[in-house]
Write a protein that holds these residues in place. Sequence first.
Motif, short mmCIF file in Angstrom:
data_model
loop_
_atom_site.label_atom_id
_atom_site.label_comp_id
_atom_site.label_asym_id
_atom_site.label_seq_id
_atom_site.Cartn_x
_atom_site.Cartn_y
_atom_site.Cartn_z
N CYS A 157 0.75 -1.20 0.17
CA CYS A 157 0.13 0.00 -0.16
C CYS A 157 0.76 1.25 -0.01
CB CYS A 157 -0.81 0.17 1.01
SG CYS A 157 -2.19 -1.36 1.42
N TYR A 173 -9.42 4.29 -4.40
CA TYR A 173 -8.11 3.87 -4.32
C TYR A 173 -7.73 3.36 -5.98
CZ TYR A 173 -9.56 -1.34 -4.16
OH TYR A 173 -10.08 -2.43 -4.20
N TYR A 228 -5.31 6.30 6.38
CA TYR A 228 -3.97 5.34 6.01
C TYR A 228 -2.95 5.53 7.12
CZ TYR A 228 -0.30 3.91 3.13
OH TYR A 228 0.76 3.40 2.52
N VAL A 242 -4.32 1.71 7.75
CA VAL A 242 -3.28 0.95 6.77
C VAL A 242 -2.01 0.85 7.37
CG1 VAL A 242 -2.46 0.97 4.39
CG2 VAL A 242 -4.71 1.89 4.77
#
Length: 375
Positions: free
Chosen positions: A70, A193, A334, A338
């Motif tokens: 990612c 995304y 994020y 993430v």
Amino acid sequence: MYDCIIVGAGPAGGTAAYHLAKRGRSVVVLEKESLPRYKPCGGGVSPMIAQWFDFDFSPAISIKVDTIRCTWKMGDPVQAKLKTPEPIWMVRRDVFDHFLVQQAQKQGAELQDNTEVTGIEFKSDHWQVNTINGPITGRYLIAADGAKGPMARLLGFKERKRRLAGALEAEAPAKVENGHIAHFEFGMVKNGYIWNFPKADGYSIGIGAFRGGGEPQDFKGILNEYGSVFGLNVKTCKQYGHPLCLWDGDQKLHTQNAVLAGESACVVDPFTAEGIRPSIFSGMKAAEAIDRAIAGNINALENYTRIISEQWGTDMAWAQKLAGVFYRIPGIGYKVGVKRPSAPERMGQILCGEMRYGDVAGRALKRLSGGLMGG
């Protein structure tokens, strides 16, 4: 007269045909294109679908991915190797969808491709489906003709609960390096995304926005910029725009002697936009319901609506909550979501079907709202 007419030869239609034919029911699949046909799609498939079939999917898999990477605006990377027993499959939909239909044909299902439906009529106890090649009759009907198909409307489903999302896909032929890595980029697009999924002979690069609102985005420009990072000139590639029918609440999926399955039933994951596994699941459950209805169970089709709601919708409600927060504040999402060491692995487990959103969403939402307060 057939026991069941299935409209659409995608994953839902192929699955339903396979399971009905295997139970000895007479089935015909109507498909407006000629198979195999190209279908824009990232092509990531959860290996857990194997448990719903008794054949080997190897011939239909292009490559397997065991690592998720990612990025945020192409920097700040997080990479995680999946610890799941089987990696995520990457497929090309022309090959995969046709393979599934061929398995159904081996069980006795019939395929009529190049056969577009022009209208349908219910005749006292069966359906007549009118096509450009003449009428076909069947006791039951499965509408599996995708996000853009007319069947749901023809069956009288006026207002379906669905969130229509948009995606743009480019197929880039290339010598693939690191074919075991699937890439996700979160900072270059709002409300969604960008992905780069490897195949044996190139990359499927795509961009999707899964929440409405905000300024229109230059998908083509963003995708081109992203592709250049991988040394790909996306401008020279074929590009395909397509809608996605995201889950947006439980709804009725049955009517007189007919059910909706796949994207017609709006089952796509509203957080990841994963569509193949839920489509296959709904195709399998639709086949079970029709088989029971043929055997005389008068509640079978109503139960299908309930089963999809309980066994898929319950988890999609969590996915939708997560999407609502994450895509509204993706920078914080994020950072606190993430970038957690366990996050890409969890995502992999969800994609592989080893975990459900319900297992992680409560904690994830707390962290996201905590990040929002502190951000």
